[in-house]
Design an enzyme around this catalytic site. Structure first.
Site, PDB file in Angstrom:
ATOM      1  N   SER A 196       0.815  -1.214   0.000  1.00 42.21           N
ATOM      2  CA  SER A 196       0.000   0.000   0.000  1.00 42.21           C
ATOM      3  C   SER A 196       0.851   1.269   0.000  1.00 42.21           C
ATOM      4  CB  SER A 196      -0.903   0.007   1.236  1.00 42.21           C
ATOM      5  OG  SER A 196      -1.733   1.141   1.222  1.00 42.21           O
ATOM      6  N   LYS A 220      -3.520   2.164  -2.430  1.00 42.25           N
ATOM      7  CA  LYS A 220      -3.228   3.244  -1.487  1.00 42.25           C
ATOM      8  C   LYS A 220      -4.274   3.274  -0.373  1.00 42.25           C
ATOM      9  CE  LYS A 220      -1.587   6.929   0.311  1.00 42.25           C
ATOM     10  NZ  LYS A 220      -0.349   6.801   1.107  1.00 42.25           N
ATOM     11  N   CYS A 270      -2.666   4.174  12.549  1.00 36.56           N
ATOM     12  CA  CYS A 270      -3.180   5.534  12.501  1.00 36.56           C
ATOM     13  C   CYS A 270      -3.626   5.965  13.885  1.00 36.56           C
ATOM     14  CB  CYS A 270      -4.327   5.632  11.505  1.00 36.56           C
ATOM     15  SG  CYS A 270      -5.370   4.197  11.500  1.00 36.56           S
ATOM     16  N   GLY A 289      12.164   0.483   3.139  1.00 33.00           N
ATOM     17  CA  GLY A 289      13.248   0.129   2.230  1.00 33.00           C
ATOM     18  C   GLY A 289      14.198  -0.899   2.821  1.00 33.00           C
ATOM     19  N   GLY A 341       8.611  -5.406   4.185  1.00 31.68           N
ATOM     20  CA  GLY A 341       9.689  -4.578   4.730  1.00 31.68           C
ATOM     21  C   GLY A 341      10.998  -4.816   4.010  1.00 31.68           C
ATOM     22  N   GLY A 364       7.305  -2.935  -1.433  1.00 37.50           N
ATOM     23  CA  GLY A 364       6.948  -1.529  -1.277  1.00 37.50           C
ATOM     24  C   GLY A 364       7.940  -0.599  -1.948  1.00 37.50           C
ATOM     25  N   THR A 365       8.858  -0.080  -1.149  1.00 40.38           N
ATOM     26  CA  THR A 365       9.826   0.918  -1.620  1.00 40.38           C
ATOM     27  C   THR A 365      10.611   0.453  -2.848  1.00 40.38           C
ATOM     28  OG1 THR A 365       9.945   1.788   0.620  1.00 40.38           O
ATOM     29  CG2 THR A 365      11.781   2.335  -0.807  1.00 40.38           C
TER      30      THR A 365
HETATM   31  C1  LIG Z   1       5.374   6.485   0.146  1.00 43.55           C
HETATM   32  C2  LIG Z   1       4.771   5.412   1.018  1.00 43.55           C
HETATM   33  C3  LIG Z   1       3.400   5.426   1.278  1.00 43.55           C
HETATM   34  C4  LIG Z   1       2.815   4.453   2.079  1.00 43.55           C
HETATM   35  N1  LIG Z   1       1.462   4.486   2.294  1.00 43.55           N
HETATM   36  C5  LIG Z   1       0.876   3.512   3.036  1.00 43.55           C
HETATM   37  C6  LIG Z   1      -0.544   3.475   3.215  1.00 43.55           C
HETATM   38  O1  LIG Z   1      -1.279   4.322   2.679  1.00 43.55           O
HETATM   39  N2  LIG Z   1      -1.082   2.491   3.988  1.00 43.55           N
HETATM   40  C7  LIG Z   1      -0.299   1.527   4.562  1.00 43.55           C
HETATM   41  O2  LIG Z   1      -0.817   0.649   5.235  1.00 43.55           O
HETATM   42  N3  LIG Z   1       1.046   1.520   4.381  1.00 43.55           N
HETATM   43  C8  LIG Z   1       1.655   2.483   3.639  1.00 43.55           C
HETATM   44  N4  LIG Z   1       3.016   2.458   3.445  1.00 43.55           N
HETATM   45  C9  LIG Z   1       3.829   1.391   4.071  1.00 43.55           C
HETATM   46  C10 LIG Z   1       4.155   0.290   3.075  1.00 43.55           C
HETATM   47  O3  LIG Z   1       2.985  -0.328   2.582  1.00 43.55           O
HETATM   48  C11 LIG Z   1       5.072  -0.779   3.708  1.00 43.55           C
HETATM   49  O4  LIG Z   1       4.415  -1.369   4.801  1.00 43.55           O
HETATM   50  C12 LIG Z   1       6.378  -0.199   4.201  1.00 43.55           C
HETATM   51  O5  LIG Z   1       6.853   0.761   3.294  1.00 43.55           O
HETATM   52  C13 LIG Z   1       7.460  -1.257   4.397  1.00 43.55           C
HETATM   53  O6  LIG Z   1       7.742  -1.969   3.221  1.00 43.55           O
HETATM   54  P1  LIG Z   1       8.942  -1.599   2.202  1.00 43.55           P
HETATM   55  O7  LIG Z   1      10.195  -1.503   3.001  1.00 43.55           O
HETATM   56  O8  LIG Z   1       8.955  -2.707   1.196  1.00 43.55           O
HETATM   57  O9  LIG Z   1       8.582  -0.294   1.605  1.00 43.55           O
HETATM   58  C14 LIG Z   1       3.625   3.435   2.648  1.00 43.55           C
HETATM   59  C15 LIG Z   1       4.996   3.424   2.372  1.00 43.55           C
HETATM   60  C16 LIG Z   1       5.575   4.385   1.571  1.00 43.55           C
HETATM   61  C17 LIG Z   1       7.056   4.320   1.297  1.00 43.55           C
END
Ligand SMILES: Cc1cc2nc3c(=O)[nH]c(=O)nc-3n(C[C@H](O)[C@H](O)[C@H](O)COP(=O)(O)O)c2cc1C
Ligand SMILES: Cc1cc2nc3c(=O)[nH]c(=O)nc-3n(C[C@H](O)[C@H](O)[C@H](O)COP(=O)(O)OP(=O)(O)OC[C@H]3O[C@@H](n4cnc5c(N)ncnc54)[C@H](O)[C@@H]3O)c2cc1C
Ligand code: FES
Lengths: 304, 258
Positions: A20, A44, A129, A217, A243, A265-266
């Protein structure tokens, strides 16, 4: 090679789901790969009413990661259902709605809007939240609140799988996972971002308008892996690992500690076709890991 | 117009400016990623293939020019990413996604004033090359570094061009006045601007005051470049957050808060 995974009432083509907030509504990536090839797409974060989100600046690049404080900017759940969902290949790929609300009741109402939508495969509840009814502390930091919100969503989900997305900013992640399970969650997903901060010594200002933001990231992968490992030992429901996942090998690591699927995600920002590339690379990575199917690999970590 | 993500080879990295010193002004030419065109003002995200995981994002750059077999960018070294991009060598592979965003309006047979500040000159090279009636174009270029650091001469050969050199902060009031006057004089035509924020603000205010049609190209830190992360937003005329990468980077001067 069979890449299919089944858990929590979901059947996915492969265990690669986009996370997301990092993949928009999926539509933004249609030029970079075939959305139907993904195991799933978490859209999102959605709220009952449209949200403008936080002021700028909202993102900062950090070594092997980034901080974000977007503030769940989104057009609202109704606009999603009306304008985005019909354009997504939901018959072929699981579209998972990510829910954001500020009270248990609001979570319930949001669920009510989505429960009847054929195109939504599952609901992911973002408990990171602030709960306005308890002074703004995040739901995700209080197991009692996690359980309450899960019950509320589950009650109105009309049988759709409910995934509770846990925050790592807690003392005992196992306790939080268990609270979700007790509330009736069909699965948990973790981790959401780690609370972080960046400052500029020249201007003496924080780099994010919101001052603090969520770290994501590759930098957080070891923390995420540890959390997933602990959650898998605390609950019997399926766990989705998130993550710092950026390669097929990373995905297998999370499955090895017990995850049923993973979210990317990232890594989608490294290049917009990264999630598709991970899917393509899975068979090769599995062969290399001498793993013939995910069921065999899942949770097979040798702790002796 | 194809929008895709490709791995392409570096053709040429050229350093502009003083010839005996290493320069911070770089022209980078890559193989054409299979695009069948682009609109000047559009940009692309670049990420050399060998960047490890330390830098999490690609970097956005205006497409300076493009033809059937190559695409050229023009950038200044300001930080980690641009420093690494400046060290690329011919044959190195770069991941590129684009063309992204909307681009500038092209108005046939309409007086068009191009206002460029510093690196904001980059998109106008292709704009001039592709314009159907270049005799209607005029460019005014405000810059700090030596004029040889920019692809200015190339453009001066093609259209009416004037440059303003800012040699010290004391020059600023003079430059602001000059820019305001230029905008005011653009009655009946259009103004297209790209440059630093204070430069764009001056143009926006002048355009408002004198009711001139103007377009401004905005810069933001970007992570995805495709409208997904919501990290690059600005406020539009209705006070709504919109993504600069997807809804911009070019905005009508009366429909954006900067
Ligand atoms: C720009 C951005 C926006 C995010 N928006 C949401 C969101 O709207 N809802 C949510 O549950 N997580 C959100 N996340 C968290 C990611 O879904 C994920 O849990 C987190 O980034 C860890 O994973 P990653 O290291 O692969 O990015 C967001 C992360 C990023 C970087
Ligand atoms: C649509 C768009 C088009 C662009 N086109 C061009 C172009 O044609 N040519 C070009 O040179 N640049 C262009 N930029 C700006 C360019 O993307 C940045 O300069 C670049 O991303 C900086 O990366 P870095 O890793 O070197 O700097 P970082 O390490 O990310 O930042 C280092 C330092 O540089 C500062 N910085 C970041 N961006 C800028 C900037 N734009 N100007 C001055 N300082 C900055 C940061 O605040 C920080 O202090 C464009 C930006 C956008 C959004
Ligand atoms: S850079 Fe991600 S939305 Fe613009």
């Amino acid at each position: 090679m069979d890449l299919r995974v089944e858990f929590a009432g979901l059947v996915l083509k492969n265990p690669i789901i986009t996370a997301s907030g990092t993949f928009g509504f999926g539509l933004e990536f249609m030029n970079f790969g075939d959305l139907k090839r993904l195991g799933g797409i978490v859209v999102k974060g959605l709220s009952l009413k449209p949200r403008e989100g936080n002021p700028m600046p909202r993102i900062v690049e950090t070594p092997c990661g980034m901080l974000n404080a977007i503030g769940i900017q989104n057009p609202g759940v109704e606009a999603f259902v009306r304008d985005k969902l019909p354009l997504l290949p939901w018959r072929e790929t699981a579209i998972i709605a990510n829910l954001y609300a500020c009270s248990a009741e609001e979570f319930g109402d949001l669920t009510g809007v989505l429960a009847g939508e054929e195109g939504v495969a599952a609901l992911e509840v973002n408990v990171s939240c602030p709960n306005v009814q308890s002074g703004g502390a995040a739901f995700g930091q209080d197991p009692t609140q996690i359980r309450k919100v899960t019950e509320e969503v589950k009650k109105r989900a009309a049988g759709k799988p409910v995934i509770v997305k846990l925050s790592p900013n807690v003392t005992d992640i196992g306790l939080c996972a268990r609270a979700a399970q007790e509330g009736g969650a069909d699965a948990v997903s973790l981790i959401n971002t780690l609370l972080g901060m960046a400052v500029d010594i020249r201007s003496r200002k924080p780099r994010l308008a919101n001052v603090v933001g969520g770290l994501s990231g590759p930098a957080i992968k070891p923390v995420a892996l540890r959390c997933v490992h602990q959650a898998c030992r605390a609950v019997t429901i399926p766990v989705i690992g998130i993550g710092g996942i950026g390669t097929a090998e990373d995905a297998l690591e999370f499955i090895l500690v017990g995850a049923s699927a993973v979210q990317v995600g990232t890594a989608n920002f490294l290049r917009p076709d990264q999630a598709f590339r991970i899917v393509d690379d899975l068979p090769r990575a599995m062969l290399k890991a001498r793993c013939s199917n995910f069921a065999e690999l899942r949770g097979s970590l040798d702790l002796s | 117009m194809v929008r895709n993500c490709r791995e392409v080879k570096v053709r040429e990295v050229r350093f502009l400016g003083a010839w005996d010193e290493p320069s911070d002004f770089v022209e980078l030419t890559l193989d054409n990623p299979g695009w069948d065109g682009y609109r000047p003002g559009q940009f692309a995200m670049l990420r050399p293939k060998h960047w490890g995981l330390e830098l999490s994002w690609g970097r956005p750059f205006s497409i300076s020019r493009s033809d059937a077999d190559s695409v050229t960018f023009f950038f200044q070294v300001v930080g980690r990413g641009t420093a690494r991009l400046a060290r690329l060598a011919p044959g190195d592979e770069v991941i590129i996604w684009g063309p992204l965003g909307n681009g500038f309006s092209v108005a046939d047979q309409t007086p068009t004033l191009l206002l460029a500040g510093g690196m904001g000159i980059a998109p106008f090279r292709g704009y001039i090359e592709k314009h159907p009636t270049p005799e209607f174009l005029r460019i005014v270029f405000a810059h700090r570094a030596s004029i040889d650091s920019y692809p200015y001469q190339l453009m001066k050969d093609m259209v009416r061009a004037e440059s303003i050199h800012e040699t010290s902060p004391d020059d600023l009031p003079m430059i602001i006045e000059r820019i305001e006057n230029e905008v005011r004089g653009a009655q009946g035509g259009i103004v297209l601007a790209c440059g630093p924020l204070p430069f764009l603000k001056t143009i926006q205010q002048a355009a408002r005051l004198h009711q001139i049609r103007a377009e401004l190209s905005l810069e933001r830190t970007m992570a995805c470049g495709v409208g997904a992360c919501l990290g690059c937003v600005c406020k539009d005329g209705h006070d709504k957050h919109v993504q600069v990468c997807a809804r911009g980077p070019v905005f009508k001067a009366d429909d954006v808060h900067i």
